[in-house]
Every structure is written in structure tokens, then in C-alpha cells.
Motif scaffolding. Structure first.
Motif, short mmCIF file in Angstrom:
data_model
loop_
_atom_site.label_atom_id
_atom_site.label_comp_id
_atom_site.label_asym_id
_atom_site.label_seq_id
_atom_site.Cartn_x
_atom_site.Cartn_y
_atom_site.Cartn_z
N CYS A 15 0.82 -1.21 0.00
CA CYS A 15 0.00 0.00 0.00
C CYS A 15 0.86 1.26 0.00
O CYS A 15 2.00 1.25 0.43
CB CYS A 15 -0.95 0.00 1.19
N THR A 21 -4.75 3.00 4.37
CA THR A 21 -5.25 1.66 4.03
C THR A 21 -5.84 0.96 5.24
O THR A 21 -6.94 0.42 5.18
CB THR A 21 -4.13 0.82 3.40
N TRP A 24 -9.20 2.43 6.20
CA TRP A 24 -10.27 2.04 5.27
C TRP A 24 -10.78 0.65 5.60
O TRP A 24 -11.99 0.44 5.70
CB TRP A 24 -9.77 2.10 3.84
N TYR A 25 -9.88 -0.32 5.77
CA TYR A 25 -10.30 -1.70 6.06
C TYR A 25 -10.97 -1.81 7.43
O TYR A 25 -11.90 -2.62 7.60
CB TYR A 25 -9.12 -2.66 5.95
N LEU A 53 0.04 -5.43 5.96
CA LEU A 53 0.15 -4.23 5.14
C LEU A 53 1.62 -3.89 4.95
O LEU A 53 2.32 -3.58 5.92
CB LEU A 53 -0.60 -3.07 5.80
N PRO A 69 1.32 -1.10 -5.24
CA PRO A 69 -0.04 -0.84 -4.78
C PRO A 69 -1.06 -0.99 -5.90
O PRO A 69 -0.80 -0.63 -7.05
CB PRO A 69 0.02 0.61 -4.30
N ASP A 117 -10.37 -0.37 -2.90
CA ASP A 117 -9.81 0.21 -1.68
C ASP A 117 -9.00 1.46 -2.05
O ASP A 117 -8.91 1.81 -3.23
CB ASP A 117 -9.00 -0.84 -0.90
N ASP A 119 -5.95 2.06 -2.45
CA ASP A 119 -4.83 1.85 -3.37
C ASP A 119 -5.28 1.39 -4.75
O ASP A 119 -4.46 1.23 -5.65
CB ASP A 119 -3.87 0.81 -2.77
N ASN A 121 -7.00 -1.52 -5.27
CA ASN A 121 -7.22 -2.97 -5.31
C ASN A 121 -8.71 -3.24 -5.49
O ASN A 121 -9.55 -2.55 -4.91
CB ASN A 121 -6.75 -3.62 -4.00
#
Length: 130
Positions: A15, A21, A24-25, A53, A69, A117, A119, A121
Motif C-alpha cells: 500500500c 489503508t 479504510w479496512y 500491510l 499498490p 480500496d 490503493d 485494489n
């Protein structure tokens, strides 16, 4: 002797910014953050799995040749109805890129919703039917 794999233990996401990151998760997918090992590495835990990560360009990690990323395509399973997933993503300000759509997961048919997400993904949120 025949060699077989039992299960997936963890994955590593490269990331741009670990804080963004991880946040966000945690906020969007409800994962729990933990620091571990030397240099306070970060991981996200859910169920019996873990997502490590890896900061892009960091030293000291053995990784894939092109660990950049935004190159992951990940599917997470939930028992939440797709309508509720979509509502939650919208509340979190996350754009749904596709779904609900029927897919075939490791254990059979699913209904899935897709988003990205921070980045880039691709994140698939799947619910097994029935």
C-alpha cells in the motif's frame, strides 16, 4: 508423500500509505488492526485470517517481484445481504463498481458486490446463497 495445502493463512497488500489503508479496512470492512514484529508492522485481522500491510518501497520484506499498490483482486465472504453491503458502502462514501452479480466462489454460488480500496485494489464482497 503427497503434498497438499490446507488453507490460506494470510496475504500481504502493498500500500501507498499504511495509515490510510488500515483505516479504510477497519472502517469499511470492520477488520481489527494490530501491530506486530520488528519495526511495528501493521496487520488487519478478521475471522481466522490476517492481511499484512506492506508499505510500498519498504526495505526488509521478502516480496513478489512486482509488489506495487493496487495490483490485488481480493474476495471477502460475508453473511450480510448484498443490499445491506451496498447501503453500508454508500454510507462509508465507497463507490460500488459492480453488483450485485452472481458469481461462483470456492464453495459454490455467491452474490457479489465490487468496490476499490484506497490503493485501487479490487475488493469483492461475496455472500453465499442459501
Amino acid at each position: 508423500m503427497r503434498f497438499t495445502v490446507d488453507r490460506l493463512d494470510h496475504i500481504v497488500i502493498t500500500c501507498r500509505d499504511v495509515e490510510i489503508t488500515a483505516s479504510w479496512y477497519q472502517r469499511v470492512l470492520g477488520m481489527e488492526r494490530e501491530e506486530y514484529g520488528r519495526n511495528n508492522r501493521s496487520a488487519l485481522k478478521f475471522g481466522g485470517q490476517k492481511v499484512n500491510l506492506r508499505p510500498y518501497g519498504s526495505e526488509g520484506w521478502i516480496t513478489a517481484d512486482d509488489a506495487i499498490p493496487g495490483c490485488q483482486d481480493l474476495c471477502f465472504v460475508t453473511a450480510v445481504r448484498t443490499e445491506d453491503i451496498i447501503e453500508h458502502l454508500q454510507t462509508c462514501g465507497v463507490t460500488v463498481t459492480e453488483g450485485p452479480v452472481e458469481r461462483l466462489g470456492a464453495l459454490g454460488p455467491t452474490v457479489s458486490v465490487y468496490c476499490h480500496d484506497p490503493d485501487g485494489n479490487l475488493i469483492e464482497l461475496a455472500c453465499y446463497a442459501g
